[in-house]
Design a protein around this motif. Structure first.
Motif, PDB file in Angstrom:
ATOM      1  N   PRO A 150       0.828  -1.214   0.000  1.00 26.63           N
ATOM      2  CA  PRO A 150       0.000   0.000   0.000  1.00 26.63           C
ATOM      3  C   PRO A 150       0.856   1.255   0.000  1.00 26.63           C
ATOM      4  O   PRO A 150       1.972   1.257   0.537  1.00 26.63           O
ATOM      5  CB  PRO A 150      -0.808  -0.113   1.302  1.00 26.63           C
ATOM      6  CG  PRO A 150      -0.648  -1.533   1.757  1.00 26.63           C
ATOM      7  CD  PRO A 150       0.679  -1.980   1.241  1.00 26.63           C
ATOM      8  N   ALA A 151       0.307   2.298  -0.587  1.00 22.86           N
ATOM      9  CA  ALA A 151       0.974   3.593  -0.505  1.00 22.86           C
ATOM     10  C   ALA A 151       0.973   4.044   0.946  1.00 22.86           C
ATOM     11  O   ALA A 151       0.024   3.787   1.686  1.00 22.86           O
ATOM     12  CB  ALA A 151       0.261   4.607  -1.384  1.00 22.86           C
ATOM     13  N   LYS A 152       2.011   4.680   1.377  1.00 20.78           N
ATOM     14  CA  LYS A 152       2.146   5.090   2.770  1.00 20.78           C
ATOM     15  C   LYS A 152       2.164   6.610   2.860  1.00 20.78           C
ATOM     16  O   LYS A 152       2.999   7.276   2.247  1.00 20.78           O
ATOM     17  CB  LYS A 152       3.435   4.513   3.357  1.00 20.78           C
ATOM     18  CG  LYS A 152       3.624   4.798   4.833  1.00 20.78           C
ATOM     19  CD  LYS A 152       4.918   4.168   5.322  1.00 20.78           C
ATOM     20  CE  LYS A 152       5.152   4.484   6.803  1.00 20.78           C
ATOM     21  NZ  LYS A 152       6.449   3.916   7.277  1.00 20.78           N
ATOM     22  N   ASP A 153       1.197   7.146   3.610  1.00 21.91           N
ATOM     23  CA  ASP A 153       1.157   8.586   3.815  1.00 21.91           C
ATOM     24  C   ASP A 153       2.357   9.030   4.652  1.00 21.91           C
ATOM     25  O   ASP A 153       2.911   8.248   5.432  1.00 21.91           O
ATOM     26  CB  ASP A 153      -0.125   8.991   4.541  1.00 21.91           C
ATOM     27  CG  ASP A 153      -1.357   8.868   3.654  1.00 21.91           C
ATOM     28  OD1 ASP A 153      -1.247   9.167   2.458  1.00 21.91           O
ATOM     29  OD2 ASP A 153      -2.422   8.462   4.165  1.00 21.91           O
ATOM     30  N   ALA A 154       2.712  10.257   4.481  1.00 21.11           N
ATOM     31  CA  ALA A 154       3.738  10.827   5.354  1.00 21.11           C
ATOM     32  C   ALA A 154       3.206  10.807   6.785  1.00 21.11           C
ATOM     33  O   ALA A 154       2.004  10.955   7.021  1.00 21.11           O
ATOM     34  CB  ALA A 154       4.051  12.253   4.919  1.00 21.11           C
ATOM     35  N   THR A 155       4.075  10.561   7.752  1.00 24.19           N
ATOM     36  CA  THR A 155       3.646  10.485   9.150  1.00 24.19           C
ATOM     37  C   THR A 155       4.272  11.602   9.968  1.00 24.19           C
ATOM     38  O   THR A 155       5.331  12.136   9.614  1.00 24.19           O
ATOM     39  CB  THR A 155       4.027   9.129   9.770  1.00 24.19           C
ATOM     40  OG1 THR A 155       5.453   8.950   9.677  1.00 24.19           O
ATOM     41  CG2 THR A 155       3.325   7.995   9.057  1.00 24.19           C
ATOM     42  N   LEU A 156       3.576  11.911  11.063  1.00 21.39           N
ATOM     43  CA  LEU A 156       3.975  13.044  11.891  1.00 21.39           C
ATOM     44  C   LEU A 156       4.162  12.585  13.337  1.00 21.39           C
ATOM     45  O   LEU A 156       3.318  11.889  13.898  1.00 21.39           O
ATOM     46  CB  LEU A 156       2.889  14.120  11.818  1.00 21.39           C
ATOM     47  CG  LEU A 156       3.205  15.509  12.362  1.00 21.39           C
ATOM     48  CD1 LEU A 156       4.316  16.158  11.556  1.00 21.39           C
ATOM     49  CD2 LEU A 156       1.942  16.373  12.309  1.00 21.39           C
ATOM     50  N   GLU A 168       6.516  10.143   2.711  1.00 16.25           N
ATOM     51  CA  GLU A 168       5.570   9.198   2.129  1.00 16.25           C
ATOM     52  C   GLU A 168       6.265   8.222   1.185  1.00 16.25           C
ATOM     53  O   GLU A 168       7.430   8.425   0.820  1.00 16.25           O
ATOM     54  CB  GLU A 168       4.496   9.959   1.360  1.00 16.25           C
ATOM     55  CG  GLU A 168       4.968  10.633   0.081  1.00 16.25           C
ATOM     56  CD  GLU A 168       5.689  11.956   0.307  1.00 16.25           C
ATOM     57  OE1 GLU A 168       6.105  12.563  -0.697  1.00 16.25           O
ATOM     58  OE2 GLU A 168       5.849  12.386   1.463  1.00 16.25           O
ATOM     59  N   SER A 169       5.552   7.176   0.772  1.00 13.40           N
ATOM     60  CA  SER A 169       6.088   6.229  -0.221  1.00 13.40           C
ATOM     61  C   SER A 169       4.955   5.712  -1.098  1.00 13.40           C
ATOM     62  O   SER A 169       3.808   5.598  -0.649  1.00 13.40           O
ATOM     63  CB  SER A 169       6.789   5.052   0.478  1.00 13.40           C
ATOM     64  OG  SER A 169       5.890   4.341   1.295  1.00 13.40           O
ATOM     65  N   ASN A 170       5.284   5.413  -2.353  1.00 10.14           N
ATOM     66  CA  ASN A 170       4.288   4.899  -3.287  1.00 10.14           C
ATOM     67  C   ASN A 170       4.003   3.423  -3.006  1.00 10.14           C
ATOM     68  O   ASN A 170       4.760   2.734  -2.330  1.00 10.14           O
ATOM     69  CB  ASN A 170       4.773   5.059  -4.732  1.00 10.14           C
ATOM     70  CG  ASN A 170       4.881   6.515  -5.138  1.00 10.14           C
ATOM     71  OD1 ASN A 170       4.119   7.355  -4.668  1.00 10.14           O
ATOM     72  ND2 ASN A 170       5.824   6.828  -6.012  1.00 10.14           N
TER      73      ASN A 170
END
Length: 526
Positions: A150-156, A168-170
């Protein structure tokens, strides 16, 4: 002479035609009970066999084909299954009938031609299978998607007072419906003995939120804290655990946050201990007791952030760490505190405990006029409801005169919360946020003795009034028992219960309610 020659030739011609006709008929109608030689179903030779013989041979082949492998390639990975697992089936009768009818349908010339053609070249009917569409899709969903990336959203994350963003990553995922359809079509039209390999249909995916969107989440939209300085160790631990479970939550635009989902289950395995909580108007010991103070503190931070509150419940009885209508209660499967990120930027929830206080801050992108605009929240008590007389329990194992308070009284309230907006120091709006009802509960008292009401025989003052003469002893002296009802002057004993003026006990609850946010252990439960 010529006439004889012509006549002879004519006879020979007729004879030849007749012979040819016999031959055509003979060939066209040869072996009517068996399949023509040179007929194949897939790679199975059924020529010269009866329908039953061909069916038997073909069914055996189909049965053995159950174990044939189907390999689905997923980029560098692969998943293997069998025809049986995919629910394959084959219409044997259909193929055998086709084979049998070859050279047996149409006029005599067509039948003759078909039979002569098969002598020159074999006729092959491709053997096709059908699959169970539901099983094929289930196989792809359960087995093949295991290799999805799965694509991974940027995390905070917030570390040492600063935000840290992980990029993030595709992703790359299988297209379930299209892959399942491809498997079915391939096997039904291109099946070959020895198994088949099919390449899955894949899609590249991109994350919804990247580093840029998270960089905008940097402003404190609302904060709040409450003290649990008077709480015991177990209740304090529950608040520390609640803060740990909620801290670091990122809520993207349009998403709804559920406090209960973050905090459950209320078990020791999830970090909770046994502490006091409210239940049906009583204070009980419960695993996770006290976590409602975390929900309440979060609720007040959310109010100051002015986000959309989706769901909120007040406690059944008043609490001491916030004013009426400023609390939020949660219970697994029953009450929850939910809010929605109604902004265009991700939100971040920071939660922690320090110096026996619990703190919540809501981060996002500030779009309000913070210089000229100010928001305040005002608690208004509409009605105060006194708790009433004590609820007394008699414990016969305790001596007369024994009394202990098992639960303090709670004053009831009807209250509402107002949101007041000021601009340039002047009030410009006043909006009712919620309405709350807190049930009154009397003091619970346990007393010793039997709890029986005294009878006339137990009243020594009345025995002298009884005459010794038989006539008088037979008179309804007991009708004077009503005099004995004066004994229930001891019913003034309840007056004694009023004497403790239990209703004044709630003065303790009243004192902190309107004026402080301190944690009163007697009230701050649940």
């Amino acid at each position: 002479m010529k006439g004889k020659i012509v006549k002879t030739l004519a006879v020979l011609g007729v004879a030849t035609i007749g012979f040819a006709g016999v031959k055509v008929y003979s060939v066209a109608n040869a072996n009517p009970d068996v399949i023509c030689e040179g007929i194949y179903i897939g790679n199975i030779d059924v020529g010269g066999k009866t329908v039953k013989q061909a069916e038997k041979k073909l069914k055996k082949y189909v049965e053995e084909a159950k174990s044939e492998k189907v390999i689905v390639k997923i980029d560098e990975e692969q998943v293997t299954t069998t025809l049986e697992d995919l629910g394959y089936s084959c219409d044997v009768d259909q193929f055998v009938n086709k084979a049998y009818n070859y050279g047996k349908t149409g006029d005599i010339i067509k039948r003759y031609k078909d039979r002569k053609d098969v002598e020159q070249k074999n006729v092959v009917y491709d053997l096709a299978f059908k699959l169970d569409s539901n099983k094929v899709k289930e196989f792809v969903e359960k087995e093949c998607t295991a290799f999805d990336i799965p694509a991974k959203d940027a995390t905070l994350k917030r570390k040492k007072g600063k935000f840290v963003i992980e990029e993030e990553s595709n992703g790359r995922v299988i297209v379930v419906d299209e892959t399942a359809s491809k498997i079915e079509k391939t096997i039904s039209s291109q099946w070959v003995a020895g198994g088949i390999e099919i390449k899955a249909i894949m899609n590249d995916t991109t994350p919804k939120y990247d580093t840029t969107s998270l960089e905008e989440c940097k402003d404190v939209l609302g904060s709040y804290s409450t003290s649990f300085s008077s709480s015991g160790n177990s209740r304090s631990q529950n608040l520390v655990n609640a803060a740990r479970l909620i801290d670091g939550t990122v809520l993207y635009p349009g998403e709804t946050f559920s406090t209960a989902e973050k905090l459950v289950p209320f078990t020791k395995e999830n970090g909770y201990e046994v502490a006091q909580a409210y239940s049906n108007g009583q204070v009980i010991d419960s695993v996770g007791g006290g976590v409602c103070q975390a929900a309440t503190t979060l609720y007040n931070a959310l109010l100051r952030a002015e986000v959309e509150i989706v769901e909120r419940y007040n406690h059944s009885m008043i609490v001491g760490y916030v004013k009426p209508s400023m609390d939020a209660a949660i219970s697994e499967g029953y009450k929850d505190l939910k809010f929605k990120n109604n902004t265009d930027v991700p939100m971040y929830i920071e939660a922690y405990t320090a110096n026996r206080s619990i703190y919540f801050s809501i981060y996002g992108k500030e779009t309000r006029d913070t210089k000229n605009r100010r928001v305040e929240y005002e608690s208004e008590v509409l009605e105060t409801i006194q708790p009433g007389e004590d609820k007394v329990t008699i414990d016969s194992t305790k001596p007369e005169g024994y009394m202990t308070v098992t639960q303090s009284a709670h004053v009831g309230y009807k209250a509402q919360l107002w949101k007041i907006v000021y601009e340039n120091g002047k009030e410009v709006s006043r909006e009712k946020v919620n309405y709350s009802y807190y049930a009154p509960e009397p003091r619970y008292v346990t007393k010793g003795g039997t709890g029986d009401k005294p009878t006339e025989t137990k009243n020594p003052n009345e025995t002298p009034k009884v005459s010794n003469t038989p006539a008088k002893t037979n008179t309804p002296v007991k009708t004077k028992a009503p005099v004995a009802t004066k004994a229930p002057v001891k019913t003034k004993a309840p007056v004694v219960t009023k004497a403790p003026v239990v209703t004044k006990a709630p003065v303790k609850t009243k004192a902190p309610v309107p004026t402080t946010g301190n944690d009163n252990e007697e009230d701050a439960v649940g």
